[in-house]
Structure formats: C-alpha cells, structure tokens
Write an enzyme that holds these catalytic residues in place. Structure first.
Site, short mmCIF file in Angstrom:
data_model
loop_
_atom_site.label_atom_id
_atom_site.label_comp_id
_atom_site.label_asym_id
_atom_site.label_seq_id
_atom_site.Cartn_x
_atom_site.Cartn_y
_atom_site.Cartn_z
N PHE A 2 0.85 -1.20 0.00
CA PHE A 2 0.00 0.00 0.00
C PHE A 2 0.88 1.23 0.00
CE2 PHE A 2 -4.63 0.62 0.59
CZ PHE A 2 -5.06 -0.60 0.11
N GLN A 44 -8.11 14.36 3.32
CA GLN A 44 -7.40 13.56 2.32
C GLN A 44 -8.23 13.38 1.06
OE1 GLN A 44 -6.50 9.05 2.68
NE2 GLN A 44 -4.55 10.09 2.98
N HIS A 55 -8.38 11.02 -2.05
CA HIS A 55 -7.91 9.73 -2.54
C HIS A 55 -7.65 9.84 -4.03
CE1 HIS A 55 -7.71 5.44 -3.33
NE2 HIS A 55 -7.78 5.18 -2.04
N LEU A 79 -15.08 4.85 -4.53
CA LEU A 79 -13.69 4.42 -4.36
C LEU A 79 -13.32 3.24 -5.26
CD1 LEU A 79 -11.20 5.05 -2.62
CD2 LEU A 79 -11.98 3.29 -1.03
N GLU A 135 -7.17 1.51 -3.20
CA GLU A 135 -5.72 1.57 -3.39
C GLU A 135 -5.15 0.18 -3.64
OE1 GLU A 135 -1.97 3.35 -0.86
OE2 GLU A 135 -3.84 4.47 -1.03
N ARG A 142 -0.93 9.12 -0.54
CA ARG A 142 -2.11 9.58 -1.26
C ARG A 142 -2.08 11.06 -1.59
NH1 ARG A 142 -6.69 6.08 2.04
NH2 ARG A 142 -6.20 4.09 1.02
N HIS A 200 -11.93 12.00 0.62
CA HIS A 200 -11.99 10.63 1.11
C HIS A 200 -11.97 10.51 2.63
CE1 HIS A 200 -11.37 6.33 1.17
NE2 HIS A 200 -10.19 6.44 1.75
N ARG A 260 -3.02 10.65 5.94
CA ARG A 260 -3.12 9.27 6.40
C ARG A 260 -2.57 8.32 5.35
NH1 ARG A 260 -6.47 5.17 5.39
NH2 ARG A 260 -8.19 6.32 4.46
#
Length: 602
Positions: free
Chosen positions: A140, A253, A255, A265, A268, A299, A366, A408
C-alpha cells in the site's frame, strides 16, 4: 423517569468499527447496559466500504529480491527473519503524516496492530490467505513493506461484520435508524444525548454515565467524494456546538482513485496489486513525481500529481478532468480473485470492465484527518492544555488522536478505528468501575431540540435546502480541494457565510414526523455549513503546505511556525453570531532523538 427518557450506563453513537469495538469490549468486560445509536442500519456503517486492507507488521510476505516497486511478492517462511517491524511501520506513518502525527499515539497504534489483526482472526474474520494458510499481505502507498492484511477488496466489510456479530453475542443493544441530535453537557460534564427515533419522529432524552462518539468522517462537504451519504460530520458538528474544540479540520485527504464524476472508491489495492496510472498521452506520469514509489507514493502526493496532470492539459475524458487507472496487465484471474468489488463498481457506474480497458478516475474527497481531540484512551479534550470533558469519549474518523497528522497512509484507517475503538472500550470500563455517576439533567433537553425542529419545519422561505447543500459542496471542491490558495479560501469562507444566512430561510418540504428524511437532510446540511467554516478558517490561517493541505501561495512546509495542531473553538454566545471560530494551537508529540522532522521525499 420522565416520558421519553432512556438511561444506559454507556451510550455509543455510531456503529462502525470504532463504536462497535468500544461497545463489544465494554460488554465483554462486564458493562451490561450499553446502547449503540446508528442513523443507518449498523452494517451499512461506512467502515464496511473500506476495501484494501488493515495494516500490521506481520511479515507474511515480502518483495522478491531484485524486483522493482511493481515486482511480485513471496511468502516469508515460518521462522524466517522478519521483513517488517512496528518501528518501520511507525516511521512510515510519521513520514506519511508530514510530521504532524503525534508520535506517542502512532507508537500505540503500530504496536497494537499485530494483536488486533490476530484478534480479528480469532473472532472468525475471513482474511485472504497465503498458500500455507497465513493472513496474506499486499503493498500500500507510503508503506515500505507489504503490510496490508486483506480480504480480497471487501476488508472493511468483513471486519465490520465480524465485530458486530461479537457485539450481538455480548447483548449490546442497537438502536437502528436513530439520529443523535445533541449532546447534553452541563458544567463541563457530558450527561447523555438527545436522539430521534427516525421511524416515529419522537425525541428522547438518553442519559448515560459515559457517551462515546464513533460517528465517522465528513467527506460529504465535497461534491466529488468516496463517502457514503451518511458521512455528514454530525458528530464533529454536535461536539463543536456543545463547546468542544475541533482539531486539524483543515486536513482532508483526497484519494487518488475515485471513479470519474462519481467519486466512488477504486481501492488503493488496485495499485497495491500493480495497477498503473496513465495520462492522456499514455505515460505512467508518477515517474516524474515519485520515481522511487511510483503509483504507491502516499495519497496526498499521488492526488496532487494527478491534479497537476489534469491542470496542465493531460487529463482524459471529454472535460479533461480524469486520469486512467490501468489494470489490464494484471490479468483476468488476478482481478477476479483480488479485486472483484472494484471491477463490479467500474462496470456498473462507468460501463468499463477493467479486465478489458483502463478505468477513468479522479481525486476524490476521502478521509478526515481532523476531528474531536482525544487522549490515547479516547477521552475528549476540552482545550489545548489537556483538560478533559468528563464522561465524553470519541474514536475513529470523527476523532483526532492524532495518528494521521496531515496525511493518512492507506490501511491505517481500519487500524485506527479498531485500535482506538478497543482502547476506548477499556477506558469506558475503567470509568464506569471507578464510580462514574448518572448525573441529573436540568430542564428538558428534548424539548429544546423539539423547538429547533419546529423552527426548521415552520420556515417557509423560498430557499431550497438541497440547492444550498450543492452550492456548499462545489464551493469546497473548487476552493478548498487538492490545491488551495488564500484568495480562493477567502472566497469559500465568504460563500459559506452567505449560505449560512440563506439557510436560516430554507424550507423543509416534508412537514411530517414519521421517517422524515427531508428533515434529517436539513439538519445534516446545517452541520455541513458549521464545520465547513471551521475547515476553511483553519486552512486560511495555516500559511504553509503540509500533507494534504497544499497551498500554491505557500508551497513549503514551515516547521518553525506551523509544526503544531490547530484547535478551533466555537464563538461564545455573546460574540457576533457571524464571528468565525477562535483558533488556538497545540504542540505535536515528537521524539526529537528518534524521529525528528526531515524532508519528506519519495
């Protein structure tokens, strides 16, 4: 007991991972009288929408020696030297946070990670497995080892079902489709909540020795968002109106891979499994921005890279506002095994099968890094000096502990909600066992909220609530998005103030009481207007770029002046009603010997 009064030892608002962990742990430890309120069915809580994984340094897989950032993974044989550690997870999280994360909280989270993943496993969670039966792990963004423990691309869904089942096992009472209207705060002590049974429209005074908020994030303040319709930031707005400060609200954030125009979404995990990002010229443009990490940079960096490509004319689709996510080279079998949900989403919403064609995506609002400030045990802070609000706890995305700082890392959100939901559960148990009181409530808080509802229903102006909501969301998207500057932020603030005034004359169409979703929307829009002002005010004041807060007029991180948390307080009643939030600041917990701030490059 008065009519329409309910009492519990503990009331938890929100039935996602944070709230349900707190409820389950408290019940398991012997607190028998627990009520959980959820404005939607508990299993529709937004934790269930998280797709890609939950982070833990299990060291079950590692990159094959000699491969690049997209090379294959191999299993680590049992008993072999570990390829990951909590210390490495901690550094990645600190670096990802752009040094605004509190390092004491981050250490707690990464140390608890392995234990909480194994606790999920022992409760029966159906993780994807390695060939020898251990929990599988994938890469990730921003993580320097594969530590995302996953269940195909349904990870949040299976975690939520697992812990909800355990809460039912321990006889936790769920109030499904009950809406929290207000906190009951007197003399700095939280004494309960006022809640509406949505089915009947009845209001109840719900008294408790302890209240826990696990109400989730506030992405619905933006037009393009991955967040469910329920994510309207009710918890942060209710706390703010009750006199609790909000922390770091300017950090939202975006995304990198929300479905084009929809924001839904595309996990990821698509990039963790090896997906590419392509511009209109077919270039894997991340080579320009993060050659070491490519598509698996953090991100904030990937979203800015995409937005730069779009702004410079290399976007795709008719309006040039998209980028392509290309999974074709992964092959049909891997997509069907590891990414079945995102394939279904792409087919259903944009008519593209990722097995055959690249999927159009764009940055999408996000995750909320900011929220209600808390201690490591979920106790809510009353101010920047560390005073506590007695009887009030918070955990998960509505809280700010702060493990994510300015940005994050993916898979740390399910971890945050689980770790701090569990810790809050234990803290509530201690609070109850140490003699917590069911404090009396003066007056009738339900009557005060009934008057508010009657006011909203009686307004007969010509303003439409939904029109106000849409104007707010586009203002936030256009002026407080991936890139910001002082001029556009000021414009956003002025438009929010204007929308707040127009809202006072907005009409709620449905005047009934039973299941009045129109009324709920009106209350939610009121909340959006309140905390959006806090977000923009904090962003205007923060004259630097850090993590997800990227200002084109202050492009550098400024540790000398801004290595601190923003605390926003609601104006006092005697102040001008149009006065903005009062901002103060709180220091960041940093181990200056181990993890001093450094330049953040990938």
């Amino acid at each position: 007991m008065a009519h329409n009064e309910i009492t519990h030892d503990v009331i938890i608002v929100g039935a996602g991972l944070a709230g349900t962990w707190a409820a389950m742990v408290a019940a398991r430890e012997g607190v028998s009288d627990i009520g959980v309120l959820s404005k939607i069915h508990p299993l529709r809580s937004h934790s269930g929408a998280a797709q890609g994984g939950i982070a833990a340094s299990l060291s079950n897989t590692r990159p094959v020696a000699g491969t690049g950032p997209r090379g294959p993974l191999e299993e680590v044989p049992p008993g072999a030297e570990a390829s990951d550690s909590w210390e490495l997870h901690m550094f990645d999280t600190i670096k990802g946070s752009d040094w605004l994360g509190d390092q004491d909280a981050i250490e707690v989270m990464v140390k608890d990670a392995t234990e909480i993943v194994y606790e999920y496993e022992h409760m029966g969670c159906v993780f994807s497995r390695t060939d020898d039966g251990r929990i599988n792990q994938r890469r990730f963004g921003g993580h320097s080892a594969p530590r995302a423990c996953f269940a195909a691309d349904w990870t949040g869904h299976v975690l939520l079902h697992t812990v909800h089942e355990q809460a039912l096992r321990y006889d936790v009472k769920f109030y499904s489709e009950w809406y929290c209207m207000d906190l009951i705060m007197e003399e700095g002590i939280c004494r309960g909540v006022v809640a509406m049974d949505v089915l009947t429209g009845e209001l109840y005074t719900m008294r408790a020795k302890a209240v826990v908020f696990g109400t989730g994030g506030y992405g619905r303040a933006f037009a393009i968002t991955s967040n469910a319709f329920a994510n309207t930031g009710d918890g942060v707005a209710i706390a703010y109106n009750a006199g609790v400060p909000l922390m770091d609200m300017e950090f939202v954030q975006f995304h990198p891979t929300g479905l084009y125009r929809h924001g839904i979404l595309m996990s990821e995990a698509c990039r963790g499994e090896g997906g590419y990002l392509l511009n209109s010229q077919g270039d894997r443009f991340m080579n320009t921005y993060a050659p070491e990490k490519m598509e698996l940079a953090p991100r904030d960096l990937v979203s800015r890279s995409e937005q730069t490509e779009i702004n410079e004319g290399r976007g795709v689709m008719g309006d040039g506002q998209g980028i392509y996510l290309d999974l074709r080279h992964l092959g049909r079998d891997k997509i069907l095994e590891r990414l079945p949900q995102v394939r279904e989403i792409a087919i259903n919403f944009v008519g593209v099968d990722p097995i055959d064609a690249p999927v159009p995506i764009q940055p999408t609002a996000h995750y909320s890094m900011g929220g209600i400030p808390t201690t490591l045990d979920g106790q809510v802070l009353a101010d920047a000096d560390g005073a506590l609000v007695e009887g009030f706890f918070a955990a998960g995305e509505c809280a700010c502990v702060s493990v994510h700082g300015a940005n994050r890392l993916g898979t740390n959100s399910l971890l945050d909600a689980s770790v701090f939901g569990r810790r809050t559960g234990y803290a509530v148990v201690d609070f109850i066992r140490n003699g917590a009181q069911l404090h009396p409530v003066s007056g009738d808080p339900a009557a005060e909220n009934r008057a508010r509802i009657n006011d909203l229903l009686s307004r007969d102006g010509d303003e439409n609530v939904e029109h106000i909501a849409q104007e707010l969301k586009w203002t936030m998207t256009n002026n407080c998005g991936v890139f910001r500057d002082g001029e556009r932020l000021q414009l956003a603030l002025e438009e929010i103030k204007d929308l707040q005034k127009r809202f006072r004359h907005a009409r709620t169409m449905d005047k009934g009481s039973r299941f009045n979703t129109d009324l709920l929307t009106t209350i939610e829009v009121d909340h959006l207007l309140q905390f959006s002002e806090v977000m923009v005010a904090g962003a205007i004041a923060r004259t630097e770029s850090r993590g997800a807060h990227s200002r084109t007029d202050f492009v550098k991180r400024d540790d000398e002046n801004w290595l601190k948390h923003t605390m926003a307080h609601k104006p006092m009643v005697y102040e001008d009603e149009d006065a903005g939030p009062r901002l103060s600041y709180k220091g960041v917990d940093i181990d200056w010997e181990k993890y001093p701030p450094q330049e953040r490059t990938y």
